[in-house]
Design a protein around this motif. Structure first.
Motif, short mmCIF file in Angstrom:
data_model
loop_
_atom_site.label_atom_id
_atom_site.label_comp_id
_atom_site.label_asym_id
_atom_site.label_seq_id
_atom_site.Cartn_x
_atom_site.Cartn_y
_atom_site.Cartn_z
N TRP A 32 0.68 -1.19 -0.03
CA TRP A 32 0.20 0.01 -0.29
C TRP A 32 0.77 1.26 -0.05
O TRP A 32 0.56 2.12 -0.91
N TYR A 57 2.62 2.01 -3.33
CA TYR A 57 1.69 2.34 -4.35
C TYR A 57 1.05 3.91 -3.96
O TYR A 57 1.13 4.74 -4.69
N CYS A 58 1.01 4.31 -2.69
CA CYS A 58 0.52 5.58 -2.32
C CYS A 58 1.44 6.49 -2.09
O CYS A 58 1.04 7.82 -1.94
N ILE A 80 -7.70 2.11 0.55
CA ILE A 80 -7.32 1.83 -0.78
C ILE A 80 -7.64 2.57 -1.59
O ILE A 80 -8.98 2.74 -1.75
N CYS A 83 -6.72 2.56 -7.76
CA CYS A 83 -5.84 1.37 -7.40
C CYS A 83 -6.22 -0.06 -8.51
O CYS A 83 -7.54 -0.37 -8.47
N ALA A 137 -5.21 -4.10 -5.43
CA ALA A 137 -6.14 -3.97 -4.29
C ALA A 137 -6.45 -5.39 -3.62
O ALA A 137 -6.56 -5.40 -2.32
N VAL A 151 -1.85 6.61 -8.71
CA VAL A 151 -2.85 6.99 -7.48
C VAL A 151 -2.81 8.60 -7.73
O VAL A 151 -1.75 9.17 -7.96
#
Length: 368
Positions: A281, A284-285, A311, A315, A320, A355
């Motif tokens: 996570w 990705y973020c 999430i 995504c 996810a 994102v």
């Protein structure tokens, strides 16, 4: 007149008389004595070499002489550990200096923990995996060394342990993600980093080892953005019994800790899978999973309200779903790291969007 002794040899029909003088016999005796003395000396040398070999056999292959380390700069300092950039054996290295006994509450456990620690170091020394940082060597409980720095700084370390690993110029994964907090990462880069982490953990798990401290601070990048797992100081042999394990042995933060670890319950390699889900996570973020939440509140929320990071809606579904599977409260429902590798490899990086900042700036966690 010198006495002579005759000796008869017969061969091919001839009789040969060999005359040996007494002084020649004396000389032969002296030569024999010399030969015996030389033989005894050689035997003594063999014994001494054997003793030397036996004394060296007590030294592990990975043991180094910490007095040969040149400490260049202090990189970070904690309550019980210092990380230095240094130079050893003609190469740039990172040196971790710490007292492994400091957090051990029961002195009776020292021999067992020392044995396990040596096993971990021995195993790490043999590893040659592209996603696990290379161990150069280590020294446990060195009585005293004088720190020699480039700036002529003099410090004395007593009864400390030294772990020397290869130096990677890309810094920690944590700092890399922080730099990309606003711009975020392309999906291809996300999968690239996640795969490196997953493959390294899968390799450890294949040897029945758990890392126990999986978080971006403990992942390093080289100049080509290859990710390597580090911080093996808290590695543990997989626990299969039902003995109680304290969370202090797993990590110094609860943000990445599985609920069973926070709750001081028995845990196995699946705690690494949970931590990987949180790291995925964060990759990705490019943000913190639980900002502005205190220790007590976060502990309670994770244990009793199933709090997890939110999430973002853009995504990719496959990514996810993988996050959710990894951070499932039930360890038995989490996938093996080898399965995680397969799932990441199957994700099509040509699809999916970065994102967006608006997706994550207002709400970071969910309770379900």
């Amino acid at each position: 007149m010198e006495q002579e002794m005759g000796e008869m040899d017969e061969g091919e029909g001839w009789t040969i008389t060999r005359t040996i003088k007494k002084k020649d016999l004396k000389k032969m005796d002296e030569q024999l004595d010399l030969l015996w003395a030389m033989g005894e000396l050689k035997e003594r040398e063999k014994v001494e070499k054997g003793l030397l070999s036996n004394s060296n056999s007590n030294q592990e292959e990975w043991e180094i002489n910490p007095n040969n380390i040149i400490f260049k700069a202090l990189v970070s300092k904690g309550t019980s550990v210092e990380i230095f950039r240094g130079f050893y054996d003609d190469q740039d290295v990172t040196v971790k200096v710490f007292d492994w006994r400091e957090k051990i509450q029961n002195p009776n456990n020292l021999p067992m923990i020392m044995s396990l620690f040596k096993e971990e170091i021995s195993f790490w020394y043999t590893i040659d995996h592209p996603n696990i940082i290379k161990l150069i060597g280590a020294k446990i409980d060195e009585p005293e060394i004088i720190l020699r720095g480039d700036n002529h700084e003099i410090r004395v370390f007593s009864n400390m342990t030294y772990v020397v690993v290869e130096y990677l110029s890309g810094g920690t994964l944590k700092s890399f993600l922080s730099k990309n907090r606003e711009n975020k990462l392309a999906l291809k880069t996300v999968i690239h980093l996640a795969l490196h982490l997953a493959r390294g953990l899968a390799y450890l798990h294949s040897w029945k080892l758990i890392h126990g401290n999986v978080k971006p601070e403990n992942m390093l990048l080289d100049k080509n953005f290859k990710l390597k797992i580090t911080d093996f100081g808290t590695c543990n042999v997989e626990i299969s019994s039902h003995e109680e394990v304290t969370s202090d042995s797993a990590t110094d933060t609860i943000s990445y800790m599985a609920p069973e670890v926070i709750n001081s319950k028995p845990y196995d390699r699946k705690c690494d899978v949970y931590s990987f889900g949180i790291c995925l996570w964060e990759i990705y973020c490019c943000d913190m999973p639980y900002p502005n939440i205190g220790f007590s509140e976060l502990t309670s929320a994770i244990l009793y309200e199933n709090m997890r990071p939110e999430i973002p809606k853009h995504c990719p579904e496959a990514l996810a779903n993988l996050m959710k599977q990894c951070w499932d409260t039930d360890p038995s429902k989490r996938p093996e790291m080898e399965e995680v590798v397969w799932m990441l490899e199957a994700i099509d990086t040509s699809k999916g969007k970065k994102v967006k900042w608006l997706d994550v700036q207002s709400c970071f966690c969910i309770r379900k």
